[in-house]
Design a protein around this motif. Structure first.
Motif, PDB file in Angstrom:
ATOM      1  N   PHE A  13      27.004 -62.170  -4.185  1.00 41.00           N
ATOM      2  CA  PHE A  13      28.367 -61.830  -4.599  1.00 41.00           C
ATOM      3  C   PHE A  13      28.751 -60.512  -3.937  1.00 41.00           C
ATOM      4  N   TRP A  14      29.953 -60.466  -3.389  1.00 44.08           N
ATOM      5  CA  TRP A  14      30.409 -59.249  -2.727  1.00 44.08           C
ATOM      6  C   TRP A  14      31.835 -58.919  -3.158  1.00 44.08           C
ATOM      7  N   PHE A  15      32.156 -57.644  -3.126  1.00 43.33           N
ATOM      8  CA  PHE A  15      33.537 -57.234  -3.341  1.00 43.33           C
ATOM      9  C   PHE A  15      33.820 -56.028  -2.451  1.00 43.33           C
ATOM     10  N   SER A  16      35.077 -55.882  -2.063  1.00 47.72           N
ATOM     11  CA  SER A  16      35.470 -54.755  -1.214  1.00 47.72           C
ATOM     12  C   SER A  16      36.637 -54.014  -1.850  1.00 47.72           C
ATOM     13  N   LEU A  17      36.649 -52.693  -1.659  1.00 50.67           N
ATOM     14  CA  LEU A  17      37.704 -51.833  -2.186  1.00 50.67           C
ATOM     15  C   LEU A  17      38.118 -50.826  -1.120  1.00 50.67           C
ATOM     16  N   PRO A  18      39.401 -50.435  -1.103  1.00 48.78           N
ATOM     17  CA  PRO A  18      39.830 -49.380  -0.180  1.00 48.78           C
ATOM     18  C   PRO A  18      39.031 -48.109  -0.430  1.00 48.78           C
ATOM     19  N   ALA A  19      38.594 -47.453   0.653  1.00 50.55           N
ATOM     20  CA  ALA A  19      37.709 -46.294   0.515  1.00 50.55           C
ATOM     21  C   ALA A  19      38.197 -45.126   1.355  1.00 50.55           C
ATOM     22  N   VAL A  20      37.663 -43.956   1.023  1.00 48.19           N
ATOM     23  CA  VAL A  20      37.946 -42.748   1.792  1.00 48.19           C
ATOM     24  C   VAL A  20      36.605 -42.075   2.069  1.00 48.19           C
ATOM     25  N   LYS A  21      36.488 -41.474   3.244  1.00 46.25           N
ATOM     26  CA  LYS A  21      35.230 -40.868   3.646  1.00 46.25           C
ATOM     27  C   LYS A  21      35.279 -39.359   3.455  1.00 46.25           C
ATOM     28  N   GLU A  22      34.168 -38.799   2.989  1.00 52.62           N
ATOM     29  CA  GLU A  22      33.970 -37.364   2.734  1.00 52.62           C
ATOM     30  C   GLU A  22      34.536 -36.957   1.379  1.00 52.62           C
ATOM     31  N   ASP A  23      34.080 -35.804   0.911  1.00 55.44           N
ATOM     32  CA  ASP A  23      34.473 -35.280  -0.396  1.00 55.44           C
ATOM     33  C   ASP A  23      35.837 -34.613  -0.311  1.00 55.44           C
ATOM     34  N   CYS A  24      36.831 -35.270  -0.915  1.00 64.96           N
ATOM     35  CA  CYS A  24      38.198 -34.756  -0.837  1.00 64.96           C
ATOM     36  C   CYS A  24      38.341 -33.393  -1.501  1.00 64.96           C
ATOM     37  N   SER A  25      37.696 -33.214  -2.655  1.00 61.40           N
ATOM     38  CA  SER A  25      37.900 -31.982  -3.409  1.00 61.40           C
ATOM     39  C   SER A  25      37.457 -30.765  -2.606  1.00 61.40           C
ATOM     40  N   GLY A  26      36.307 -30.857  -1.949  1.00 61.41           N
ATOM     41  CA  GLY A  26      35.818 -29.746  -1.150  1.00 61.41           C
ATOM     42  C   GLY A  26      36.723 -29.449   0.024  1.00 61.41           C
ATOM     43  N   ARG A  27      37.170 -30.495   0.691  1.00 63.32           N
ATOM     44  CA  ARG A  27      38.038 -30.322   1.855  1.00 63.32           C
ATOM     45  C   ARG A  27      39.386 -29.730   1.447  1.00 63.32           C
ATOM     46  N   MET A  28      39.889 -30.159   0.286  1.00 64.38           N
ATOM     47  CA  MET A  28      41.178 -29.641  -0.168  1.00 64.38           C
ATOM     48  C   MET A  28      41.108 -28.132  -0.382  1.00 64.38           C
ATOM     49  N   ASN A  29      40.015 -27.668  -0.992  1.00 65.19           N
ATOM     50  CA  ASN A  29      39.866 -26.241  -1.219  1.00 65.19           C
ATOM     51  C   ASN A  29      39.838 -25.482   0.105  1.00 65.19           C
ATOM     52  N   LEU A  30      39.252 -26.099   1.104  1.00 61.19           N
ATOM     53  CA  LEU A  30      39.101 -25.472   2.413  1.00 61.19           C
ATOM     54  C   LEU A  30      40.441 -25.298   3.117  1.00 61.19           C
ATOM     55  N   TYR A  31      41.314 -26.292   2.996  1.00 65.27           N
ATOM     56  CA  TYR A  31      42.567 -26.302   3.758  1.00 65.27           C
ATOM     57  C   TYR A  31      43.801 -25.917   2.937  1.00 65.27           C
ATOM     58  N   GLN A  32      43.665 -25.856   1.628  1.00 65.89           N
ATOM     59  CA  GLN A  32      44.839 -25.709   0.778  1.00 65.89           C
ATOM     60  C   GLN A  32      45.648 -24.449   1.092  1.00 65.89           C
ATOM     61  N   GLU A  33      44.959 -23.315   1.286  1.00 66.73           N
ATOM     62  CA  GLU A  33      45.672 -22.063   1.522  1.00 66.73           C
ATOM     63  C   GLU A  33      46.510 -22.129   2.800  1.00 66.73           C
ATOM     64  N   ARG A  34      45.902 -22.614   3.905  1.00 61.23           N
ATOM     65  CA  ARG A  34      46.633 -22.657   5.173  1.00 61.23           C
ATOM     66  C   ARG A  34      47.767 -23.677   5.146  1.00 61.23           C
ATOM     67  N   LEU A  35      47.499 -24.862   4.577  1.00 62.55           N
ATOM     68  CA  LEU A  35      48.537 -25.898   4.539  1.00 62.55           C
ATOM     69  C   LEU A  35      49.664 -25.513   3.585  1.00 62.55           C
ATOM     70  N   SER A  36      49.344 -24.763   2.540  1.00 61.89           N
ATOM     71  CA  SER A  36      50.371 -24.351   1.578  1.00 61.89           C
ATOM     72  C   SER A  36      51.326 -23.325   2.177  1.00 61.89           C
ATOM     73  N   GLN A  37      50.883 -22.619   3.222  1.00 60.42           N
ATOM     74  CA  GLN A  37      51.703 -21.583   3.849  1.00 60.42           C
ATOM     75  C   GLN A  37      52.589 -22.128   4.968  1.00 60.42           C
ATOM     76  N   ILE A  38      52.474 -23.411   5.239  1.00 63.69           N
ATOM     77  CA  ILE A  38      53.244 -24.005   6.334  1.00 63.69           C
ATOM     78  C   ILE A  38      54.733 -24.057   6.012  1.00 63.69           C
ATOM     79  N   GLY A  39      55.063 -24.154   4.743  1.00 58.59           N
ATOM     80  CA  GLY A  39      56.461 -24.310   4.342  1.00 58.59           C
ATOM     81  C   GLY A  39      56.735 -25.736   3.897  1.00 58.59           C
ATOM     82  N   GLU A  40      57.959 -26.007   3.471  1.00 55.40           N
ATOM     83  CA  GLU A  40      58.305 -27.326   2.961  1.00 55.40           C
ATOM     84  C   GLU A  40      58.385 -28.344   4.101  1.00 55.40           C
ATOM     85  N   LYS A  41      57.727 -29.481   3.885  1.00 59.20           N
ATOM     86  CA  LYS A  41      57.705 -30.541   4.887  1.00 59.20           C
ATOM     87  C   LYS A  41      57.972 -31.882   4.218  1.00 59.20           C
ATOM     88  N   LYS A  42      58.716 -32.720   4.921  1.00 59.08           N
ATOM     89  CA  LYS A  42      59.036 -34.046   4.394  1.00 59.08           C
ATOM     90  C   LYS A  42      58.268 -35.096   5.196  1.00 59.08           C
TER      91      LYS A  42
END
Length: 376
Positions: A225-254
């Motif tokens: 029996f097999w099942f598949s689910l959409p996945a994401v690679k790497e730990d999002c929480s750690g990466r978010m902390n790493l990039y949040q400051e720089r990306l937050s300073q970019i300004g408003e983007k749509k």
């Protein structure tokens, strides 16, 4: 008219099952409660203990049947709400294996976990995912032979992670593959206890999560029996902390995301959640995306190539040919097959476009966001 009648009928079925559930749970509470007290009574002889176990097993079987019927009815009416979050898939599998090992040990069945999922996360409901795994593992043990094995493996497949649970049991005839996912269906010739609702519930839960399920089997050799689910690679929480400051300073983007998978849309919203300066708008179809694009100004367009209407590649062609959208930066997501990558390389030469394979590597995605959104 017919659709409204069907909805009304499904709603009536849920109300009936809910009333039945209440009426059955009340006496079951008494039966299970007093039977458990009797189970603890050391003065009972062996025959009396056997009778008590029969009462407990029967009552628990009935309770499981009621719960599973209620879950299926709620899915059909849309009343089951999944508590979505980023879940480390390997951890949920490890927990589920540990929970099922005592049952397997009673028949000397060995569970072999060969999954390699340290870097993979799924955006789903952890409780329901655990319910799916326990149901499939329970079946793999129940329909196995004594001294058999249950083997779990995994593989990355496009933007999904596929989990295989293979047993060494009796097997399933090919003409029963579809039937086993129907409510109350039992494999012919088996004497294994069960409600006949488990696989039906598992299939509906996986489909609700945006995944797929299937089975392959050989008589006398076992089932996979097999099942598949959409996945994401790497730990999002750690990466978010790493990039949040720089990306937050970019300004408003749509940002516009053209994607027909509800799960992938929710995943992207979760990934961008720490950045209030990013406004994410979504379109579920290529045609809808093209209409929205020309209404407003966009800083970035995200496009999935596997759209169900006109297709992501066609959307890119339209955008490339129109002077109003030709210079808008784009990131194109694809399942990552070789032929698709080659086609994307050709398209990328015509304009400012980036290509990313699924499962999405979040750290790389953040780097691309920073590069694109800081360009002058």
């Amino acid at each position: 008219m017919r659709k409204n009648a069907q909805k009304k009928r499904i709603r009536q079925n849920l109300e009936l099952i809910s009333r039945m559930s209440h009426e059955l749970r009340t006496p079951l509470n008494g039966i299970l409660g007093f039977a458990q007290l009797l189970e603890m009574d050391e003065s009972l002889n062996s025959q009396q203990q056997e009778f008590v176990q029969a009462i407990l097993n029967g009552a628990r079987h009935l309770l499981n049947l009621v719960n599973e019927m209620l879950d299926i009815a709620r899915i059909e009416t849309g009343e089951i709400q999944l508590a979505y979050d980023l879940i480390k898939l390997g951890s949920v599998i490890d927990e589920s294996v540990k929970l099922i090992e005592p049952l397997a040990g009673k028949r000397n069945i060995k569970i072999v976990n060969q999954t390699q999922l340290d870097k993979y996360y799924v955006y789903t409901d952890s409780t329901r995912l655990r319910q799916i795994l326990l149901n499939l593992l329970d079946n793999a043990v129940k329909y196995n032979r004594d001294n058999g094995t249950v083997t779990l493996t995994s593989r990355s497949e496009g933007g999904n992670i596929c989990i295989h649970i293979k047993d060494s049991g009796i097997g399933i005839p090919k003409n029963e593959y579809e039937n086993i996912f129907a409510p109350f269906y039992r494999i012919k010739g088996t004497k294994v206890d069960g409600t006949g609702m488990g696989l039906s519930l598992v299939k509906q839960l996986i489909q609700l999560m945006g995944g797929t399920i299937g089975v392959e089997s050989e008589m006398g050799e076992g089932s996979d029996f097999w099942f598949s689910l959409p996945a994401v690679k790497e730990d999002c929480s750690g990466r978010m902390n790493l990039y949040q400051e720089r990306l937050s300073q970019i300004g408003e983007k749509k940002i516009l995301y053209i994607e027909d998978s509800v799960v992938h849309l929710k995943l992207m919203k979760k990934i961008l959640e720490p950045f209030p300066n990013f406004l994410l708008i979504s379109a579920n179809f290529g045609k809808d995306g093209l209409k929205i694009i020309f209404r407003e100004q966009w800083d970035l367009i995200l496009v999935d190539t596997n759209l169900h209407d006109i297709g992501g590649y066609k959307v890119l062609e339209y955008l490339q040919e129109d002077g109003r959208t030709k210079q808008i930066p784009m990131i194109v997501f694809n399942a990552g097959t070789v032929s698709a990558e080659m086609e994307m390389l050709k398209i990328a030469k015509k304009g400012s476009k980036e290509y990313m394979a699924k499962p999405l590597e979040v750290g790389l995605f953040f780097r691309k966001l920073e590069q694109i959104l800081t360009q002058k």
